[in-house]
Design an enzyme around this catalytic site. Structure first.
Site, PDB file in Angstrom:
ATOM      1  CG  ASP A  39       8.410 -16.339   5.908  1.00  0.00           C
ATOM      2  OD1 ASP A  39       8.877 -17.571   5.704  1.00  0.00           O
ATOM      3  OD2 ASP A  39       8.084 -15.372   4.856  1.00  0.00           O
ATOM      4  CE  LYS A  60      12.930 -20.072   2.020  1.00  0.00           C
ATOM      5  NZ  LYS A  60      12.530 -18.741   1.080  1.00  0.00           N
ATOM      6  CG  MET A 178      16.298  -8.948   0.121  1.00  0.00           C
ATOM      7  SD  MET A 178      15.870 -10.379  -0.868  1.00  0.00           S
ATOM      8  CE  MET A 178      14.799  -9.586  -2.281  1.00  0.00           C
TER       9      MET A 178
HETATM   10  N1  SAH Z   1       7.768  -9.528   1.587  1.00  0.00           N
HETATM   11  C1  SAH Z   1       8.523  -8.667   2.165  1.00  0.00           C
HETATM   12  C2  SAH Z   1       9.898  -8.384   1.582  1.00  0.00           C
HETATM   13  C3  SAH Z   1      10.708  -9.901   2.092  1.00  0.00           C
HETATM   14  S1  SAH Z   1      12.315  -9.640   1.245  1.00  0.00           S
HETATM   15  C4  SAH Z   1       8.099  -7.257   2.231  1.00  0.00           C
HETATM   16  O1  SAH Z   1       6.851  -7.147   1.205  1.00  0.00           O
HETATM   17  O2  SAH Z   1       8.409  -6.266   2.737  1.00  0.00           O
HETATM   18  C5  SAH Z   1      13.467  -9.308   2.678  1.00  0.00           C
HETATM   19  C6  SAH Z   1      13.954  -7.801   2.399  1.00  0.00           C
HETATM   20  O3  SAH Z   1      12.643  -6.915   2.731  1.00  0.00           O
HETATM   21  C7  SAH Z   1      14.820  -7.426   3.250  1.00  0.00           C
HETATM   22  O4  SAH Z   1      16.157  -7.658   3.097  1.00  0.00           O
HETATM   23  C8  SAH Z   1      14.707  -5.851   3.602  1.00  0.00           C
HETATM   24  O5  SAH Z   1      15.158  -5.379   2.495  1.00  0.00           O
HETATM   25  C9  SAH Z   1      13.260  -5.877   3.580  1.00  0.00           C
HETATM   26  N2  SAH Z   1      12.536  -5.608   4.854  1.00  0.00           N
HETATM   27  C10 SAH Z   1      11.838  -6.546   5.345  1.00  0.00           C
HETATM   28  N3  SAH Z   1      11.160  -5.897   6.654  1.00  0.00           N
HETATM   29  C11 SAH Z   1      11.849  -4.697   6.478  1.00  0.00           C
HETATM   30  C12 SAH Z   1      11.628  -3.725   7.486  1.00  0.00           C
HETATM   31  N4  SAH Z   1      10.861  -3.794   8.797  1.00  0.00           N
HETATM   32  N5  SAH Z   1      12.604  -2.675   7.427  1.00  0.00           N
HETATM   33  C13 SAH Z   1      13.471  -2.271   6.407  1.00  0.00           C
HETATM   34  N6  SAH Z   1      13.280  -3.535   5.429  1.00  0.00           N
HETATM   35  C14 SAH Z   1      12.750  -4.621   5.535  1.00  0.00           C
END
Ligand code: SAH
Length: 284
Positions: A39, A60, A178
């Site tokens: 991803d 995506k 998100m």
């Molecule tokens: N599976 C991922 C989440 C995927 S959904 C997890 O467990 O973290 C994608 C969302 O995750 C983004 O819109 C944001 O809200 C959050 N996100 C992912 N990486 C991030 C980061 N490094 N810092 C802050 N938010 C993050």
């Protein structure tokens, strides 16, 4: 090396930031991989762990040739293609790693991909990762649970499938995924859901990366964070776990060796920097 499960497909959580936030088990699965479907959120530096594998970008956003237009009201053309790729590579007999940002089980579309493999009779394993809410808590040294006052944590998305924004009140500390593009709207929904306007709200973007940014607000002033975090993956933590834990602890944050995110911008400071209070819905 740890014994490998008999399955040839491993879902691996990459963690939310720099490559070294992956688990040791996840790193071992990458070393064994022939094909890695990854991803956009995963650190490109992870390629060093699987130099000879074929790396396929299925993020995506950057997935060339996959139409994003809704089909039958559901935005899953890209997901169908990813499922098919997973099955195809697994059936070819090679070791496949499906590398996902953060933890695969948290807003990672893991359900669809597990179902696709199960339908094809392919076994797999899931290797957990550090989810973004935990990295945000670590970055700011604000524990998600607090003895006595913070007894529950909810991992929530405010976004519904149709793109509408909803918010409730499910736990003492609630981490919203998100919602970075809609902070002002989230603020309003939170107040409607019964959160007091002065409840602490912490916004952390790019948690786990060297350029992570954190800012503190209240539920009422969350929209002030919009410009500061614009265009970056963002976690919003609301409630008990968003509060600072006291002056002594803050001094330790300043002296911290791992360059923790300096928590900037209380609500008045954000206003002083010209951030419009109601700009939450218009960022890219
Ligand atoms: N599976 C991922 C989440 C995927 S959904 C997890 O467990 O973290 C994608 C969302 O995750 C983004 O819109 C944001 O809200 C959050 N996100 C992912 N990486 C991030 C980061 N490094 N810092 C802050 N938010 C993050």
């Amino acid at each position: 090396m740890m014994p490998r499960a008999s399955s040839r497909v491993a879902f691996v959580g990459a963690g939310p930031g720099q490559a070294d936030l992956i688990t040791v088990r996840g790193a071992l699965r990458l070393q064994d991989a022939d094909v890695v479907l990854f991803d956009s959120l995963a650190d490109p530096a992870l390629r060093a762990l699987a130099r000879n594998a074929r790396w396929i970008d299925v993020g995506k956003r950057g997935f060339a040739g996959v139409p994003h237009a809704p089909r039958g009201g559901r935005e899953n053309t890209g997901q169908d293609t990813i499922n098919a790729l997973l099955v195809k590579h697994a059936q070819s007999g090679v070791n496949v790693v499906r590398l996902k940002g953060g933890d695969p089980s948290v807003f990672g579309r893991l359900e669809e991909e597990l179902e696709a493999l199960a339908a094809a009779g392919i076994e797999c394993e899931v290797v957990p990762g550090v989810t973004a809410a935990l990295a945000a808590a670590a970055a700011t040294q604000r524990p998600l649970t607090r003895r006595g006052a913070g007894r529950s944590v909810a991992l929530t998305t405010a976004m519904t499938k149709s793109g509408a924004l909803t918010a409730g009140r499910h736990a003492d500390t609630e981490s919203f995924y998100m919602a970075g593009k809609q902070l002002a709207a989230l603020s309003r929904r939170l107040v409607e859901a019964g959160w007091a306007a002065d409840t602490p709200a912490l916004v952390v973007s790019r948690a786990g990366w060297p350029d992570q940014i954190a800012s503190e607000h209240t539920v009422a002033t969350l929209g002030d964070a919009t410009v500061l975090h614009s265009g970056r993956p963002t976690i919003v933590t609301v409630g008990v776990g968003a509060a600072a834990i006291g002056a002594a602890a803050e001094a330790r944050v300043d002296a911290g060796r791992a360059a923790p995110a300096a928590v900037t911008g209380t609500a008045p400071a954000a206003e002083a920097s010209g951030v419009p209070a109601e700009a939450g819905t218009s960022t890219p």
